[in-house]
Design an enzyme around this catalytic site. Structure first.
Site, PDB file in Angstrom:
ATOM      1  N   GLY B 179       0.813  -1.214   0.000  1.00  0.00           N
ATOM      2  CA  GLY B 179       0.000   0.000   0.000  1.00  0.00           C
ATOM      3  C   GLY B 179       0.841   1.256   0.000  1.00  0.00           C
ATOM      4  O   GLY B 179       0.321   2.359  -0.089  1.00  0.00           O
ATOM      5  N   SER B 205       5.983 -11.557  -4.407  1.00  0.00           N
ATOM      6  CA  SER B 205       5.009 -11.527  -5.499  1.00  0.00           C
ATOM      7  C   SER B 205       5.368 -10.414  -6.461  1.00  0.00           C
ATOM      8  O   SER B 205       6.205  -9.567  -6.184  1.00  0.00           O
ATOM      9  CB  SER B 205       3.613 -11.293  -4.932  1.00  0.00           C
ATOM     10  N   ALA B 207       3.651  -7.123  -8.505  1.00  0.00           N
ATOM     11  CA  ALA B 207       2.714  -6.105  -8.053  1.00  0.00           C
ATOM     12  C   ALA B 207       1.283  -6.631  -8.065  1.00  0.00           C
ATOM     13  O   ALA B 207       0.881  -7.324  -9.006  1.00  0.00           O
ATOM     14  CB  ALA B 207       2.817  -4.886  -8.967  1.00  0.00           C
ATOM     15  N   THR B 209      -1.515  -4.345  -6.533  1.00  0.00           N
ATOM     16  CA  THR B 209      -2.171  -3.067  -6.835  1.00  0.00           C
ATOM     17  C   THR B 209      -1.123  -1.960  -7.008  1.00  0.00           C
ATOM     18  O   THR B 209      -1.476  -0.827  -7.252  1.00  0.00           O
ATOM     19  CB  THR B 209      -3.120  -2.664  -5.684  1.00  0.00           C
ATOM     20  N   SER B 210       0.131  -2.284  -6.877  1.00  0.00           N
ATOM     21  CA  SER B 210       1.186  -1.263  -6.835  1.00  0.00           C
ATOM     22  C   SER B 210       1.951  -1.207  -8.156  1.00  0.00           C
ATOM     23  O   SER B 210       1.781  -2.059  -9.018  1.00  0.00           O
ATOM     24  CB  SER B 210       2.149  -1.596  -5.695  1.00  0.00           C
ATOM     25  N   THR B 214       8.243  -6.826  -5.150  1.00  0.00           N
ATOM     26  CA  THR B 214       9.668  -7.126  -4.998  1.00  0.00           C
ATOM     27  C   THR B 214      10.167  -7.995  -6.149  1.00  0.00           C
ATOM     28  O   THR B 214      11.288  -7.815  -6.636  1.00  0.00           O
ATOM     29  CB  THR B 214       9.919  -7.804  -3.639  1.00  0.00           C
ATOM     30  N   ASP B 267      -7.179  -5.624  -2.338  1.00  0.00           N
ATOM     31  CA  ASP B 267      -7.176  -6.909  -1.673  1.00  0.00           C
ATOM     32  C   ASP B 267      -7.818  -6.749  -0.307  1.00  0.00           C
ATOM     33  O   ASP B 267      -7.845  -5.674   0.263  1.00  0.00           O
ATOM     34  CB  ASP B 267      -5.812  -7.585  -1.607  1.00  0.00           C
ATOM     35  N   SER B 275      -3.177 -15.550   2.192  1.00  0.00           N
ATOM     36  CA  SER B 275      -2.193 -15.553   1.117  1.00  0.00           C
ATOM     37  C   SER B 275      -0.777 -15.484   1.679  1.00  0.00           C
ATOM     38  O   SER B 275       0.094 -16.289   1.349  1.00  0.00           O
ATOM     39  CB  SER B 275      -2.477 -14.354   0.206  1.00  0.00           C
TER      40      SER B 275
END
Lengths: 502, 502
Positions: B179, B205, B207, B209-210, B214, B267, B275
Site C-alpha cells: 500500500g 510476489s 505487483a 495493486t502497486s 519485490t 485486496d 495468502s
C-alpha cells in the site's frame, strides 16, 4: 495518437465465435503496439470510422497472423461493421473511472444515482471485463441493493438503452420471476390478451438459470430475433409478439449482467427488479402483471420472500408510474410437462390449439394470468378476467392470434425432436410427495437444454399421483450419447428428485 | 467417452499469449465436439497422457483451423507439455460442485473447512473461470471472511501447493502488507539477515495493486523465476534469496486469486492474511516479521485498522505455530525515491553499496525490520537488532551477501533506464504538506510500471520540504511517447497529488 493515420492496422476476421468477450489478436512484434506500450491482456479501443469497441488484446508469436494485422473475433467484427482488409485504429482503452465505485460498493457504502449511472455506462460501452462485471454483480448480491439503488439502476438501464413510445395507453405486459421449470405461460397469455385488442409488446429473455427461457422456446416455433423496426411492425399489425429482448437492445447493460448471473447460476432480487422493470418501461408498457411462483424448491421459497420481492417491485414501479399487479402462484412443481425449449413449445401449442391432451395446469395458470392482465388494463371488470380469457381460448381466437403473430414474425416452424429418448423409471411404487424443481431443471440442463433446442425432459407425474415400480417418472431427451451418459450419471446419484412415499 | 481413442484431436500451437485464461479453438464443424454437444464457451478438459487442463472452448468458422485440430494458447500448451501434432482428448469439464458454496458465501452463511477446501481445489485444478473466481473473491471481500474461514483458507492453500521443510529452526521471513509505493526493504533485509547466518527463503510476489512488487524489482537485477530445486540450492549455499513466489508454486490458488484482485485493484484483509501466511508456511518459515505501514493514503488508513489486521495475523499464525512480530510503521509517504521496478532497484543497490546519495529513509526502515528479524529469531538479544543490522550493512557484509545471492540466482544485471524522462514541476512555491500515495502509485502505473521495468517516477521531495515554483516535484519515466502523453493527462488533472501549503 496525434492523427488518424497513426496506429492503423489491417483487420482480419478470425471467424472465432466467443459468447461475449471481444478479442483482438496482434503479432508480438507489431510496432504500433510496441510504441504504445500495449502488452498481453491490455484493454484496447478498436476504431473503424465512427464505430469503436473495447477488446482484450492478446499477442501472437507465431506467423499465421502477420505483423500489421489485427485478428478480431466475430462479435467485434460485426459491431465494427468491417470488411476484410479494412483499416482499423488501435489505441489504449480509456481508464475505467467507475471501477472505484465498484470497490466502494464492495467495501463501503451504497452508490449514488450518478455513480450507478457511471458503472452502467461503462458496462454498456463494453469497458468492463468479466472480472469487473462479476465484481459489481456479486457485490450487489452479497450486500443487496437498497431500494434507492434499484431505482437508480433501473433508470440507468432505461437511459442507456432504446425506448419505444406507442402513443396509446394501456400497453400491457407480463413477466414471471422464474425459478419454476416449464411454466411457459407467456405465449398463451400474449395470444389471449392481443386477441382482445390490447397491445402487449412482450420481449423475453433466454434462460438465465433455467433449462429454457421464453425466447429459447419460441425460437423453435418462429423467428424471435427481430429488431426494433420489425417489433413495431408486428405490434402494429397484431397487437402482440414473442421476441427475444436482447435483439431489440432495450437494456444492453442488463444483457451483460445476466450473462454473468447465468454463469454463476443465480440472480438477486435487486438486479432482477431493475432488469425486469427497465425492459418493460423501455418497451413502452404501462400495465404489467408479475407472476411470483412460491415453493420450497422454486426461486422464491416462501411467502415472506415473495412479499419482500413484491414490495420492491411495487416501490420501483411507482417511481416510474407503472401500474403493477403481482400474482403469487403455486411453485411447488413444474407447470406443464415438457422441460426444455422444444418440449415446452409443444405444450404451448397443445393448449392454444385446444388439443385434448394439453396440460391442464398450464391452461389454468395461463388463463389466470391473462385474466389478471385484462382486469389490470380495465379491458374487463374485476372478477371477469378469467372467464373472458377462457372464452378467448376456447373460441379458437387465441390460437388464430398466435398463428398470426408467428406469421408476422417470420413464419411458424415445427419444434425439433431429440435423437435419443430414455425413460427414468420409479425404483419402487408409491405416491409422489414432492418434486425438486431445482434438480429437475439441472437434469434438463445436463441433457443439453437450452443450447440443444430439442433436449430436456418430459415429466409424467404430478404431486399426489400414485406410481408403480418400473413406470416412467420422466423421459430424458438428448441429442448425443455423450450427454445422455452424462445426465444418467447425475440421475443415478440423485434418485430422490421425485420423492415417493408409500 | 468410452475409450481413450475417442475424441482425439491433433493439437496445434497458436502462439497466443494470454495472461492466464486457457483457450481451446476448434472448428465449428468438428464432429467430435458435435457428438459431445459442446458449444461456444463450454468449459472442456483437454488431456494428453497423464496431464490435463481445463480450457474455454471457442468455435472457429473459418478454415485456417482445419476440422480435427484443436488450437491451444501457449499456457495450455506448456501445461500439457505438448509437441506440434500431438494427439489430445477433449471431453466435457466435470460439473463444478463447489460453485454452490460460492453462492452460499454470497447469499447465506460462511463456509466450513471442507467447503473452502473444495473451492480452493477447484481453483487449483483450473476449473474456475474469471467469473467464478471473481464471485468468490468479491463475496469474501464484501462480507469479510471470519477468522475461522481465514484459517481454513490458509490451510487449504498450503495443502494444495508445494511445501519445503528445511529441517532446522529458526527459518526467518519478512513481509509487508503493502500500500506504500517504493518501500523496497526486502532485498536489503534479506541480505542483512542472511549475512548473519540465518536462513531466509524469501519469495515475493509481483505487483498486485502497486507499480512494482519485490519480484518485479529484483527481476531487473537478477533472475527471479527459480524453481523449487534451484531455490533449495540458493538457500543452502547463501542462506537467503529474492525469488518470484509463483515460480515455485507454493500456493497456486493464491496466484489465481491475486490475479483477480490485481484487475480489481484491491485486496481484502482475510484473503491477504491467508495468502501471506500460507506462502510463508509453505516456504518452511518459522519466524516472520510483518510490516504494516499506516497512513491516510496507504492501504491501512489508521491504527484501528492496523490493530484488527495484526490481530488476524496473530490468531492465524498461532494456529499454525508460526512465531510472528508485527511492526506498525509510518505510511504517510513513499520510502525511497524511485517508484517502479528499475528505479526501486537502483535505490536498493545504493543503500546496500553504501552509496553517498542512498535514500536515508529506505536505509533506516530496512535496518529496523532486519533488526526485528534478528531479535525475533533470537540471533541477538532484544534491543540490539538495529545496531547489529547497521553493523552488517556498514561493514559491507550485506552488500557482499546481496551480490553472492544474485550470483547464485543467475548473475547480476544493470536495471534498464527509461527512454523518456519528463519532470513534473511545482506550480507554486510552498511546503510539502502531504503526498497522496495512492494517486502517486497510479501515476507510476500509467507511466507503464510494472510491465515496463524502467517506467515509473522518481520522487524528489518529502513531507516538510520547502520547494520553489518551477522546481521538479517528481520525474516521470516512460518507454513510449503514447504512455507519456497518457500519464501527463492524468498529472494535469491531478495537480494536488503533492500538496503544498504556503
Amino acid at each position: 495518437m496525434k492523427d488518424d493515420t497513426a496506429n492503423q492496422m489491417r483487420a482480419r476476421r478470425l471467424g472465432v465465435l466467443t459468447q461475449h468477450e471481444l478479442i483482438a489478436l496482434v503479432h508480438a512484434d507489431c510496432p504500433v503496439c510496441r510504441s504504445e506500450g500495449m502488452s498481453a491482456h491490455s484493454q484496447v479501443t478498436v476504431t473503424h470510422g465512427d464505430k469503436s469497441v473495447i477488446a482484450t488484446l492478446y499477442q501472437v508469436t507465431e506467423d499465421w497472423l502477420p505483423v500489421g494485422s489485427v485478428g478480431l473475433t466475430d462479435q467485434a467484427w460485426e459491431r465494427l461493421d468491417l470488411e476484410d482488409g479494412a483499416l482499423v485504429r488501435i489505441t489504449h482503452a480509456p481508464p475505467l473511472a467507475s471501477l472505484s465505485f465498484v470497490r466502494q460498493r464492495i467495501f463501503d457504502d451504497g452508490l449514488t444515482d450518478d455513480q450507478i449511472r457511471a458503472v452502467v455506462s461503462d458496462i454498456v460501452r463494453g469497458a468492463y471485463s468479466d472480472i469487473h462485471l462479476t465484481a459489481f454483480v456479486t457485490a450487489t448480491a452479497a450486500k443487496p441493493l437498497a431500494t434507492r439503488e434499484v431505482i437508480s439502476l433501473t433508470r440507468a438501464m432505461i437511459d442507456t438503452g432504446e425506448r419505444i413510445d406507442w402513443g396509446v395507453t394501456p400497453v400491457a405486459d407480463k413477466h414471471c420471476v422464474g425459478g419454476l421449470p416449464a411454466n411457459r405461460t407467456t405465449p398463451i397469455v400474449v395470444s389471449i390478451v392481443a386477441a382482445n385488442g390490447l397491445l402487449i409488446p412482450k420481449t423475453s429473455s433466454r434462460a438465465i438459470t433455467s433449462p429454457a427461457g421464453t425466447a429459447d422456446t419460441m425460437e423453435t416455433l418462429t423467428r424471435v430475433d427481430l429488431n426494433r423496426d420489425e417489433l413495431r411492425r408486428v405490434i402494429e399489425k397484431e397487437g402482440g409478439c414473442f421476441i427475444w429482448g436482447d435483439a431489440v437492445d432495450f437494456s444492453p447493460a442488463d444483457t451483460a449482467i445476466i450473462r454473468v448471473e447465468r454463469a454463476l447460476n443465480f440472480d438477486s432480487a435487486g438486479s432482477m427488479v431493475a432488469s425486469v422493470l427497465s425492459k418493460k418501461i423501455a418497451a413502452g408498457a404501462t400495465h404489467v402483471v408479475i407472476d411470483i411462483p412460491v415453493g420450497p424448491t422454486a426461486k422464491i421459497r416462501n411467502r415472506g420472500q415473495a412479499r419482500d420481492l413484491a414490495d420492491l417491485f411495487r416501490t420501483v414501479a411507482l417511481t416510474f408510474d407503472l401500474k403493477l399487479r403481482i400474482e403469487v402462484t403455486d411453485g411447488s412443481q413444474p407447470i406443464g410437462r415438457g422441460i426444455g425449449p422444444a418440449l415446452e413449445a409443444r405444450d404451448v401449442r397443445a393448449v392454444l390449439s385446444r388439443s385434448p391432451d394439453a396440460p391442464q395446469d398450464l391452461r389454468d395458470k395461463s388463463l389466470s394470468l391473462a385474466g389478471a392482465v385484462l382486469e389490470l388494463t380495465g379491458k374487463v371488470p374485476e372478477g371477469e378476467g378469467i372467464a373472458r380469457a377462457a372464452e378467448t381460448l376456447d373460441s379458437g381466437r387465441a390460437w388464430e392470434k398466435f398463428l398470426a403473430i408467428c406469421k408476422a414474425q417470420g413464419g411458424i416452424f415445427d419444434p425439433p425432436v431429440a435423437k435419443y429418448q430414455r425413460p427414468v423409471n420409479a425404483t419402487r411404487s408409491g405416491r409422489v410427495a414432492a418434486i425438486d424443481n431445482h434438480r429437475l431443471a439441472r437434469v434438463a440442463k445436463l441433457a443439453g437444454a437450452p443450447d440443444d433446442k430439442a433436449a430436456g425432459l418430459d415429466l409424467h407425474v404430478r404431486i399426489g399421483d400414485t406410481v408403480r415400480q418400473g413406470t416412467p417418472l420422466y423421459t430424458l431427451h438428448t441429442e448425443s450419447i455423450g450427454e445422455l451418459s452424462y445426465v444418467l450419471d447425475y440421475v443415478k446419484s440423485n434418485p430422490d428428485i421425485i420423492e415417493l412415499t408409500r
